[in-house]
Scaffold this active site. Structure first.
Site: not given
Length: 485
Positions: A29, A123
């Site tokens: 991520h 994200d």
């Protein structure tokens, strides 16, 4: 009382958009957010990188420090997280939830920066709790998505899939507009349990996807032209925001990382330098994948029997950092293994620079868990990828690899990872592994198709290419956007 604020600074008469980038937990991520922040900064955009703290791993901490030392123009802010007690949950999944539950702290942070922000890039794992905050500030909200476009399509349809499945496991999922059916066994295992924390997050983020203004994804048309077209045409789910393909993201070379890598690279780098072009199989299963001990031994036997030259990064611990130094290679592979393979194989237990390895002219194949960052990095270098998915989205990624000609996978091998609550799969024998690896390394048609994909990848990220222009268009579109407080 509200006041419209100009959201870009002025630089010699030119407006400079100001973008906040907010990553989530885990190197997969973090990587897309770090690379996108560096790309935006290199295009002249003002970037503030907001780090949720504390982070989970040393690798994350080092990467963030390297970003700011190498790109001093990128501003740094910390989002200090609220306490959350869930000791039995995977540490990275737990961190997703901690960050999500800290969304109430975001508003004062976003309004404190000067000049005011033009947009926020968050994200995907955080979207459903963060987007109410950003939309209340009238801030355009974009998403970084860490997997492939096919997985994004699954996220988009998942709310309807879960509704149809009720409380039971998920059967095959047909992706509208793509003509692909994903068997239930290829779906990330936690998604079959509606009470699993990841399944809850995935469902909520899928529902929130329609509120985003765009999705940045590390892919490109040579890998997923059909799926990208279907997503952007509204054929998968009507009303989806634009999917902005920015891949394959170029490696970001940090000075600190170069120094750290140099300290341990001499042995494996010198060995690679001595091998013939395209002859080496690189074997690595990512930061968070460790094979069961019995399977690790069989993989070693398979590499031995394959006759291939190989560089193998052995991992025995599931964590985003180096293995415990107390576990010796001899304990994992058996006495005499390295002597038997001799100069044909290099086995290491320390961290290696994967991007450097894949770019080395002696490397011709990659045995991988099919994590999407690894897929994209291999595609950029024209390396054939042999996928052995370990969990999560990796069977979907392996399907994409096979479909576009970037590599192959053996569906019957099952999940490679351990400790993930996956279905029991039999140990794959060394004989079978050796046979398949010989076939991969000798497949001329795969080498031709990966070479073609590499050319398309380089065109895409080069000046004037689709990914390059997508970033330029995003920045140009932010001029004059503001938020109201």
């Amino acid at each position: 009382m509200s006041r419209e604020q100009q959201s870009s600074s002025s630089n010699g008469g030119l407006t400079v958009p100001h973008v906040a980038v907010i990553p989530s937990a885990g190197m997969g991520h973090l990587s897309i957010s770090v690379r996108l922040a560096a790309t935006l900064a290199s295009h002249g955009c003002l970037v503030t990188f907001i780090t949720p703290r504390p982070v989970v791993s040393d690798a994350e901490s080092r990467t963030i420090a390297d970003l700011h030392s190498s790109y001093p123009q990128i501003r740094s802010l910390d989002l200090r997280l609220l306490p959350f007690d869930a000791p039995d949950v995977d540490p990275f999944l737990r961190q997703f939830e901690v960050i999500r539950r800290s969304a109430s702290l975001l508003q004062p942070l976003l309004t404190s920066v000067t000049p005011p922000l033009s947009a926020v890039i968050v994200d995907i794992s955080l979207l459903s709790t963060f987007v109410p905050v950003t939309k209340a500030l009238r801030l355009p909200t974009y998403v970084t998505f860490i997997s492939c476009a096919m997985m994004l399509a699954l996220l988009a349809v998942f709310p309807s899939v879960r509704k149809a499945a009720g409380d039971g496991p998920i059967a095959a999922v047909d992706i509208p507009g793509v003509g692909t059916s994903l068997p239930g066994s290829w779906i990330p295992p936690p998604l079959h349990d509606p009470k699993h924390l990841f399944a809850i997050q995935f469902l909520e983020n899928g529902e929130a996807l329609l509120q985003a203004d765009g999705v940045f994804i590390n892919t490109f048309s040579a890998l997923e032209a059909e799926t990208l077209a279907a997503l952007n045409a509204g054929n998968v789910v009507p009303g989806l925001p634009p999917v902005i393909a920015i891949g394959p993201q170029q490696p970001v070379k940090f000075e600190g990382a170069k120094r750290a890598a140099a300290a341990g690279r001499d042995e494996w780098a010198a060995w690679l330098d001595a091998q013939p072009p395209g002859s080496v199989l690189y074997v690595a299963f990512g930061n968070r994948t460790a094979l069961p001990r019995e399977q690790l031994r069989e993989l070693g036997l398979g590499l031995e029997k394959s006759g291939c030259r190989f560089l193998w990064v052995v991992k025995s611990k599931i964590v985003d950092r180096e293995d415990d130094a107390g576990v010796l290679l001899e304990d994992l592979l058996g006495e005499g293994y390295r002597e038997r393979v001799g100069e044909r194989g290099m086995v290491v237990k320390s961290w290696v620079d994967q991007e450097e390895v894949l770019a080395h002219p002696s490397v011709g194949g990659f045995l991988s868990h099919a994590g999407w960052n690894s897929v994209a990095e291999a595609a950029l270098q024209g390396i054939c990828l042999f996928g052995w998915p370990a969990g999560g989205d990796q069977r979907v990624a392996a399907l994409v690899v096979e479909k576009c000609g970037a590599g192959a996978w053996v569906k019957e091998w099952g999940w490679s990872g351990s400790g993930r609550g996956l279905e029991e799969t039999p140990t794959v024998s060394g004989e079978e592994i050796g046979k398949r690896l010989r076939e991969l390394m000798g497949d001329a048609s795969l080498r031709e198709s990966t070479a073609r994909i590499r050319k398309d990848a380089l065109r895409s990220v080069g000046v004037g290419g689709k990914s390059y222009e997508a970033v330029r268009s995003f920045i140009a579109g932010l001029g004059g956007v503001g938020y109201t407080t």
